[in-house]
Design an enzyme around this catalytic site. Structure first.
Site, PDB file in Angstrom:
ATOM      1  N   HIS A 242       0.836  -1.210   0.000  1.00  0.00           N
ATOM      2  CA  HIS A 242       0.000   0.000   0.000  1.00  0.00           C
ATOM      3  C   HIS A 242       0.862   1.247   0.000  1.00  0.00           C
ATOM      4  O   HIS A 242       2.057   1.197   0.262  1.00  0.00           O
ATOM      5  CB  HIS A 242      -0.890   0.030   1.249  1.00  0.00           C
ATOM      6  CG  HIS A 242      -0.117   0.255   2.513  1.00  0.00           C
ATOM      7  ND1 HIS A 242       0.620  -0.738   3.138  1.00  0.00           N
ATOM      8  CD2 HIS A 242       0.073   1.383   3.251  1.00  0.00           C
ATOM      9  CE1 HIS A 242       1.204  -0.242   4.204  1.00  0.00           C
ATOM     10  NE2 HIS A 242       0.901   1.037   4.304  1.00  0.00           N
ATOM     11  N   ASP A 244       0.508   5.010   2.042  1.00  0.00           N
ATOM     12  CA  ASP A 244      -0.283   5.663   3.087  1.00  0.00           C
ATOM     13  C   ASP A 244      -1.006   6.858   2.466  1.00  0.00           C
ATOM     14  O   ASP A 244      -0.367   7.663   1.784  1.00  0.00           O
ATOM     15  CB  ASP A 244       0.631   6.145   4.224  1.00  0.00           C
ATOM     16  CG  ASP A 244       1.234   4.983   4.997  1.00  0.00           C
ATOM     17  OD1 ASP A 244       2.202   5.212   5.752  1.00  0.00           O
ATOM     18  OD2 ASP A 244       0.745   3.850   4.844  1.00  0.00           O
ATOM     19  N   HIS A 298       4.823   0.296   0.257  1.00  0.00           N
ATOM     20  CA  HIS A 298       5.480  -0.504   1.298  1.00  0.00           C
ATOM     21  C   HIS A 298       4.518  -1.563   1.828  1.00  0.00           C
ATOM     22  O   HIS A 298       3.331  -1.590   1.479  1.00  0.00           O
ATOM     23  CB  HIS A 298       5.981   0.409   2.423  1.00  0.00           C
ATOM     24  CG  HIS A 298       4.951   1.262   3.066  1.00  0.00           C
ATOM     25  ND1 HIS A 298       4.318   2.325   2.415  1.00  0.00           N
ATOM     26  CD2 HIS A 298       4.417   1.220   4.291  1.00  0.00           C
ATOM     27  CE1 HIS A 298       3.455   2.896   3.230  1.00  0.00           C
ATOM     28  NE2 HIS A 298       3.485   2.235   4.372  1.00  0.00           N
ATOM     29  N   ARG A 308       5.586  -9.286  16.216  1.00  0.00           N
ATOM     30  CA  ARG A 308       6.303  -8.075  15.792  1.00  0.00           C
ATOM     31  C   ARG A 308       5.426  -6.871  16.066  1.00  0.00           C
ATOM     32  O   ARG A 308       4.205  -6.956  15.937  1.00  0.00           O
ATOM     33  CB  ARG A 308       6.635  -8.143  14.298  1.00  0.00           C
ATOM     34  CG  ARG A 308       7.238  -6.859  13.758  1.00  0.00           C
ATOM     35  CD  ARG A 308       7.514  -6.907  12.269  1.00  0.00           C
ATOM     36  NE  ARG A 308       8.030  -5.597  11.846  1.00  0.00           N
ATOM     37  CZ  ARG A 308       7.334  -4.677  11.216  1.00  0.00           C
ATOM     38  NH1 ARG A 308       6.055  -4.914  10.913  1.00  0.00           N
ATOM     39  NH2 ARG A 308       7.850  -3.508  10.892  1.00  0.00           N
TER      40      ARG A 308
HETATM   41  C1  LIG Z   1      -6.525   7.174   6.574  1.00  0.00           C
HETATM   42  C2  LIG Z   1      -5.977   6.059   7.042  1.00  0.00           C
HETATM   43  C3  LIG Z   1      -6.381   4.685   6.674  1.00  0.00           C
HETATM   44  C4  LIG Z   1      -5.215   3.844   7.250  1.00  0.00           C
HETATM   45  C5  LIG Z   1      -4.883   4.592   8.522  1.00  0.00           C
HETATM   46  C6  LIG Z   1      -4.841   6.026   8.025  1.00  0.00           C
HETATM   47  C7  LIG Z   1      -3.499   6.207   7.258  1.00  0.00           C
HETATM   48  C8  LIG Z   1      -2.912   4.850   6.765  1.00  0.00           C
HETATM   49  C9  LIG Z   1      -4.021   3.898   6.265  1.00  0.00           C
HETATM   50  C10 LIG Z   1      -3.601   2.410   6.086  1.00  0.00           C
HETATM   51  C11 LIG Z   1      -2.590   2.000   7.175  1.00  0.00           C
HETATM   52  C12 LIG Z   1      -2.988   2.110   4.706  1.00  0.00           C
HETATM   53  C13 LIG Z   1      -2.831   0.595   4.531  1.00  0.00           C
HETATM   54  C14 LIG Z   1      -4.174  -0.119   4.662  1.00  0.00           C
HETATM   55  C15 LIG Z   1      -4.908   0.158   5.997  1.00  0.00           C
HETATM   56  C16 LIG Z   1      -6.316  -0.424   5.835  1.00  0.00           C
HETATM   57  C17 LIG Z   1      -4.263  -0.626   7.145  1.00  0.00           C
HETATM   58  O1  LIG Z   1      -3.642  -1.677   6.864  1.00  0.00           O
HETATM   59  O2  LIG Z   1      -4.406  -0.278   8.318  1.00  0.00           O
HETATM   60  C18 LIG Z   1      -4.960   1.695   6.201  1.00  0.00           C
HETATM   61  C19 LIG Z   1      -5.495   2.335   7.487  1.00  0.00           C
HETATM   62  C20 LIG Z   1      -6.950   2.049   7.816  1.00  0.00           C
HETATM   63  O3  LIG Z   1      -7.825   2.055   6.902  1.00  0.00           O
HETATM   64  O4  LIG Z   1      -7.200   1.821   9.027  1.00  0.00           O
HETATM   65  O1  LIG Z   2       4.410  -2.336  10.430  1.00  0.00           O
HETATM   66  C1  LIG Z   2       5.116  -1.665   9.643  1.00  0.00           C
HETATM   67  O2  LIG Z   2       6.363  -1.730   9.638  1.00  0.00           O
HETATM   68  C2  LIG Z   2       4.445  -0.717   8.646  1.00  0.00           C
HETATM   69  C3  LIG Z   2       2.962  -0.599   8.862  1.00  0.00           C
HETATM   70  C4  LIG Z   2       2.352   0.378   7.878  1.00  0.00           C
HETATM   71  O3  LIG Z   2       2.825   0.556   6.764  1.00  0.00           O
HETATM   72  C5  LIG Z   2       1.139   1.116   8.256  1.00  0.00           C
HETATM   73  O4  LIG Z   2       0.599   0.862   9.365  1.00  0.00           O
HETATM   74  O5  LIG Z   2       0.712   1.966   7.392  1.00  0.00           O
HETATM   75 FE   LIG Z   3       1.850   2.228   5.725  1.00  0.00          FE
END
Ligand SMILES: C=C1C[C@]23C[C@H]1CC[C@H]2[C@]1(C)CCC[C@@](C)(C(=O)O)[C@H]1[C@@H]3C(=O)O
Ligand SMILES: O=C(O)CCC(=O)C(=O)O
Ligand SMILES: [Fe+2]
Length: 375
Positions: A242, A244, A298, A308
């Site tokens: 993804h 951010d 990433h 982790r």
């Molecule tokens: C606006 C947001 C959605 C997420 C938290 C914030 C900024 C980062 C986003 C996120 C981490 C991007 C990767 C996918 C996600 C679903 C996650 O894995 O947590 C995203 C976050 C979210 O929707 O909670």
């Molecule tokens: O756990 C990590 O090292 C990265 C997590 C991440 O990319 C996120 O929470 O947006």
């Molecule tokens: Fe991220």
């Protein structure tokens, strides 16, 4: 890897607000097999092909105003952000004891019984609280992680106690000290994020205060990711590929490691160092600089033996700030992206469409379909 093999994730499945999280990862982690909802498409399960080893950006000299150190920091940041959107900083001002205290204290939250954690679960439409695999919002490609998230503004006086008050009201007075440690860490992350905003502005040839002023009273999101070990770590992700959607993210990973960045053709592991923070450019900053810097692709991979944790601070401007690049970065007056506010992108990425690899591309058609709010 070509962009076609970086799969964008389906939008969120609208769920009823009462659907409880169905997955207790601390039970599932003992099972040889895992629920199908955690299995990711083969096209995403691309191997790691190297180690990220670009030079660390030393912030000490930059903060002191040393010209040579500042020039070096600018050069490293400009190259990294133009190329893949990720760099690492050292001598950042967050002391090791505070960082380790956050891990120690937040572990006590994740160690609570699952039902107790559901008691302060993240509600649909919000971002504060506990989530297990984001199962309250998603139904496929679930991330194998528990998260605990909290908004942090840090400017108004009441924010001094807002963090502690959340912990004591949501988790009980036994968690007052967790709140205090979290509060201190959020203060430090806000300070560091503003330093990074100055460095980014200078690296783009702008006045050092250009971006900082938009972020001094934004609501950022402090999140702890807890990734239990997984017997099927090769077919699922802690956090899938993804970008951010926010502006920049300050990430600290514990000693286990698992953060990987995509440099345009291969995935590189980022070796964990306790004295280092990773900084990744997000979608909103990519728009703020008219695409000069890349939103970093990433992911976080799992392992079969060890839990982790990572601490991620998602930096945001004030909600109503219009994200528009400065004239100096707009050639022949054609910005790459339409204007938008962080409030609208946050609403889209957090509540309506699962953030992934092409959130911005999916956002603008949605934005233009929304009824215009009379100004
Ligand atoms: C606006 C947001 C959605 C997420 C938290 C914030 C900024 C980062 C986003 C996120 C981490 C991007 C990767 C996918 C996600 C679903 C996650 O894995 O947590 C995203 C976050 C979210 O929707 O909670
Ligand atoms: O756990 C990590 O090292 C990265 C997590 C991440 O990319 C996120 O929470 O947006
Ligand atoms: Fe991220």
């Amino acid at each position: 890897m070509s962009s076609s093999t970086l799969v964008s994730l389906p939008s969120m499945e609208p769920k009823d607000g009462n659907s409880l999280h169905r997955f207790n990862l601390n039970e599932l982690k003992r099972q040889a097999n895992i629920p199908a909802k955690f299995l990711w498409p083969k096209v995403d399960l691309v191997g790691t092909e190297g180690v990220f080893d670009e030079p660390l950006v030393d912030l000490e000299g930059f903060v002191k105003g040393d010209e040579i150190a500042t020039a070096k920091a600018i050069e490293l940041v400009r190259a990294a952000c133009t190329n893949h959107g990720f760099f690492q900083v050292i001598n950042h001002g967050a002391d090791a004891d505070l960082i380790q205290a956050v891990y120690r204290e937040i572990d006590t939250v994740f160690e609570l019984p699952f039902d107790k954690k559901l008691g302060f679960r993240q509600k649909l439409g919000g971002y504060t609280g506990f989530s297990s695999a984001h199962a309250e919002r998603f139904s496929t490609n679930l991330p194998w992680k528990e998260t605990f998230s909290l908004g942090y503004r840090g400017t108004d006086s009441d924010s001094d106690s807002a963090v502690v008050d959340y912990f004591t009201s949501a988790l009980g007075h036994d968690f007052e000290n967790v709140g205090r440690v979290y509060q201190k860490y959020c203060e430090k992350m806000r300070e560091l994020s503003l330093i990074i905003m100055e460095l980014l502005a200078l690296s783009l040839g702008l006045d050092r205060s250009y971006y900082r002023k938009f972020f001094e009273d934004g609501t950022s999101v402090m999140r702890c990711n807890n990734y239990p070990p997984c017997k099927k770590s090769d077919v699922t992700f802690g956090t899938g590929p993804h970008c951010d959607p926010n502006s920049i993210t300050l990430v600290h990973q514990d000693h286990v490691g698992g953060l990987e960045i995509f440099t345009g053709d291969k995935w590189l592991e980022v070796p964990p160092r306790q004295d280092v923070f990773g900084i990744n450019i997000g979608d909103t900053f990519m728009a703020f600089c008219n695409g000069r810097y890349k939103s970093c692709v990433h992911r976080a991979i799992l392992n079969e033996e060890k839990v982790r944790r990572s601490l991620v601070y998602f930096v945001n401007p004030k909600e109503e700030v219009v994200v528009r690049p400065p004239e100096d970065l707009v050639i022949n007056s054609s910005p790459v992206y339409p204007d938008f506010t962080w409030a609208s992108l946050f609403d889209f990425a957090n509540n309506r469409h699962r953030a992934g690899l092409q959130t911005l591309q999916d956002f603008f058609p949605w934005l233009s379909s929304q009824p215009k709010v009379p100004t």
